[in-house]
Design a protein around this motif. Structure first.
Motif, PDB file in Angstrom:
ATOM      1  N   THR A 195      -9.542   7.687  34.138  1.00  0.00           N
ATOM      2  CA  THR A 195      -9.156   8.201  32.824  1.00  0.00           C
ATOM      3  C   THR A 195      -8.342   7.170  32.055  1.00  0.00           C
ATOM      4  O   THR A 195      -8.596   6.924  30.863  1.00  0.00           O
ATOM      5  N   ILE A 196      -7.395   6.546  32.720  1.00  0.00           N
ATOM      6  CA  ILE A 196      -6.581   5.506  32.082  1.00  0.00           C
ATOM      7  C   ILE A 196      -7.462   4.335  31.662  1.00  0.00           C
ATOM      8  O   ILE A 196      -7.297   3.771  30.581  1.00  0.00           O
TER       9      ILE A 196
ATOM     10  N   VAL B  30     -10.925   2.158  25.012  1.00  0.00           N
ATOM     11  CA  VAL B  30     -10.996   2.637  23.628  1.00  0.00           C
ATOM     12  C   VAL B  30      -9.889   2.013  22.789  1.00  0.00           C
ATOM     13  O   VAL B  30     -10.132   1.554  21.661  1.00  0.00           O
ATOM     14  N   ALA B  31      -8.682   1.969  23.307  1.00  0.00           N
ATOM     15  CA  ALA B  31      -7.563   1.383  22.565  1.00  0.00           C
ATOM     16  C   ALA B  31      -7.825  -0.097  22.280  1.00  0.00           C
ATOM     17  O   ALA B  31      -7.564  -0.576  21.171  1.00  0.00           O
TER      18      ALA B  31
ATOM     19  N   TYR C  48      -9.133   5.189  28.393  1.00  0.00           N
ATOM     20  CA  TYR C  48      -8.204   5.098  27.272  1.00  0.00           C
ATOM     21  C   TYR C  48      -7.906   3.646  26.908  1.00  0.00           C
ATOM     22  O   TYR C  48      -7.820   3.291  25.737  1.00  0.00           O
TER      23      TYR C  48
END
Length: 75
Positions: free
Chosen positions: A46-47, A53-54, A50
Motif C-alpha cells: 500500500t505504501i 502516485v506521489a 502511494y
C-alpha cells in the motif's frame, strides 16, 4: 491543450528540475515495490502504491512549472 504543450516545452527552473528528478525516483521506487517478485506485507504494498502516485504527481507538476510569463498567458 496547446497551453499545456507550451508549458511542458518551456524552460523549467532549477529547483523544479531537482524536484522533478526526486519525483521520478519516488515513482521508480514505488513501482519496484509494487512489482517485487516476492510476497510483501499489505502495508508495504500500500505504501509503495502511494509513493508511486506521489512521485508521478510531483514529477508532472514540476515539469509544467515555468518562469516565462508569455508561455502562461499565450493562447
Amino acid at each position: 491543450m496547446k497551453k499545456i504543450i507550451n508549458r511542458a516545452k518551456a524552460p523549467t527552473p532549477k529547483f523544479f528540475k531537482v524536484l522533478r528528478n526526486i519525483g521520478l525516483v519516488l515513482a521508480a521506487v514505488g513501482g519496484t515495490i509494487l512489482a517485487a517478485p516476492i510476497a510483501l506485507p499489505v502495508v508495504v504494498t500500500t505504501i509503495g502504491g502511494y509513493v508511486a502516485v506521489a512521485g508521478g504527481v510531483i514529477s508532472a507538476v514540476s515539469q509544467l512549472t515555468t518562469t516565462k510569463e508569455d508561455v502562461i498567458t499565450a493562447q
